[in-house]
Design a protein around this motif. Structure first.
Motif, PDB file in Angstrom:
ATOM      1  N   ALA A   1       0.810  -1.210   0.000  1.00  0.00           N
ATOM      2  CA  ALA A   1       0.000   0.000   0.000  1.00  0.00           C
ATOM      3  C   ALA A   1       0.849   1.269   0.000  1.00  0.00           C
ATOM      4  O   ALA A   1       0.477   2.285  -0.599  1.00  0.00           O
ATOM      5  N   ASP A   2       2.009   1.220   0.657  1.00  0.00           N
ATOM      6  CA  ASP A   2       2.832   2.428   0.738  1.00  0.00           C
ATOM      7  C   ASP A   2       3.534   2.743  -0.580  1.00  0.00           C
ATOM      8  O   ASP A   2       4.201   3.784  -0.700  1.00  0.00           O
ATOM      9  N   LEU A   3       3.413   1.873  -1.587  1.00  0.00           N
ATOM     10  CA  LEU A   3       3.976   2.181  -2.896  1.00  0.00           C
ATOM     11  C   LEU A   3       3.147   3.220  -3.643  1.00  0.00           C
ATOM     12  O   LEU A   3       3.642   3.906  -4.529  1.00  0.00           O
ATOM     13  N   GLU A   4       1.871   3.337  -3.278  1.00  0.00           N
ATOM     14  CA  GLU A   4       0.980   4.264  -3.968  1.00  0.00           C
ATOM     15  C   GLU A   4       1.130   5.670  -3.388  1.00  0.00           C
ATOM     16  O   GLU A   4       0.252   6.180  -2.687  1.00  0.00           O
ATOM     17  N   THR A   5       2.234   6.293  -3.666  1.00  0.00           N
ATOM     18  CA  THR A   5       2.483   7.651  -3.177  1.00  0.00           C
ATOM     19  C   THR A   5       1.809   8.704  -4.043  1.00  0.00           C
ATOM     20  O   THR A   5       1.652   9.841  -3.625  1.00  0.00           O
ATOM     21  N   SER A   6       1.412   8.319  -5.272  1.00  0.00           N
ATOM     22  CA  SER A   6       0.788   9.266  -6.181  1.00  0.00           C
ATOM     23  C   SER A   6      -0.032   8.507  -7.205  1.00  0.00           C
ATOM     24  O   SER A   6       0.304   7.381  -7.573  1.00  0.00           O
ATOM     25  N   ARG A   7      -1.107   9.128  -7.684  1.00  0.00           N
ATOM     26  CA  ARG A   7      -1.921   8.516  -8.744  1.00  0.00           C
ATOM     27  C   ARG A   7      -1.163   8.476 -10.062  1.00  0.00           C
ATOM     28  O   ARG A   7      -1.547   7.750 -10.987  1.00  0.00           O
TER      29      ARG A   7
END
Length: 301
Positions: free
Chosen positions: A290-296
């Motif tokens: 989940a922490d990989l999704e820092t930006s869309r």
């Protein structure tokens, strides 16, 4: 001069003024477009300049820079792919694919598997018994020279995940499966034939995306049968892989119509493991967190 509608206290009058101003804005906009069209007809260079400058900002063209993005002329990547696990397929090896499910799969899951059997040519479906572990099935496939194993798993009698294992040495990819819709559920669907389909892989642009795309390609024969006019498409958009299958029809020299055959579904990569399936001691090349999704605008495929 436009009157700010927020300063008009009477609701009826405010609505009347707003509607009038909206109509006037629409007329002015249409008039500007007509004048622009006349100018561009007289000077086509103006239209080319406008289209060149007015590029809409999308999540695809504003994505974050990724060093893993592969250029078409990258010789290093071409050399690596010439010696990877899929090189034998791209050198002419015929795919031999087995598909199975979890034990005692529900009706929805087996129905989805039957749809996949109609998509992938020469694939073999074997119903899985309770006593067979996945490692035993992998060994069974290796002993019989299968090139790929597809396992569809379910939750609450609904298909939820797909595991794709390339044989005999891997890699193994695990996908989340959503938005499944069978061919009969699609309005105006076409009927599938036994012809080998053409394959389209869109926007698999990184090294990870290349690996996933080559895994999908290795499921299909390299030489499609064009007389069937069937196309299977894996379209990657923001790491969601959309699958569609169509039949195309030539209406004239310039127009082509599409009729969807089905099924349609969406995949999202959860992890990619080097080698064969080994959840305890396997080496993961990539795994979703989940922490990989820092930006869309950050994508991985």
């Amino acid at each position: 001069m436009l009157v700010p509608t927020s300063e008009i206290k009477n609701k009826a009058k405010r609505g009347e003024v707003y509607a009038k101003q909206r109509t006037e804005k629409g007329k002015a906009k249409r008039q500007r477009r007509q004048e622009q069209k006349k100018e561009e007809l007289a000077n086509p260079e103006l239209r080319e300049a406008r289209l060149r400058e007015n590029v809409p900002a999308t999540q695809e063209n504003t994505r974050e820079f990724d060093e893993a993005i592969v250029n078409e002329a990258d010789e290093e990547v071409a050399e690596d792919e010439g010696e990877d696990e899929f090189a034998a397929y791209f050198n002419g090896q015929t795919p031999k694919v087995l598909i199975t499910t979890t034990p005692n799969a529900g009706k929805r899951t087996t129905g989805f598997v039957k749809e996949l059997v109609s998509v992938i040519p020469d694939i073999e479906y074997i119903k899985r018994g309770k006593k067979f572990e996945l490692q035993q099935i992998i060994q069974f496939c290796k002993n019989r020279d299968y090139t790929d194993l597809v396992v569809v798993t379910e939750d609450h009698k609904e298909p939820t995940h797909v595991t794709l294992i390339h044989l005999p040495e891997g890699p193994t990819a695990h996908f989340r499966l959503t938005r499944v819709k069978g061919g009969k559920e699609i309005s105006g669907h076409a009927r599938a034939t036994s012809h080998y389909p053409e394959l389209i892989l869109n926007q698999f642009s990184t090294r990870l995306g290349h690996t996933v795309g080559r895994m999908f390609a290795a499921l299909f024969p390299q030489v499609p049968e064009f007389q069937g006019r069937q196309v299977a498409t894996f379209h990657n958009q923001r790491d969601f892989i959309f699958f569609r299958r169509h039949r195309y029809v030539f209406k004239s020299g310039k127009r082509v119509d599409l009729q969807e055959i089905g099924p349609r579904f969406t995949l999202r990569l959860r992890w990619l493991q080097k080698g064969l399936y080994d959840p305890l001691n396997g080496e993961y090349e990539w795994a979703y967190k989940a922490d990989l999704e820092t930006s869309r605008r950050r994508v991985f495929l």
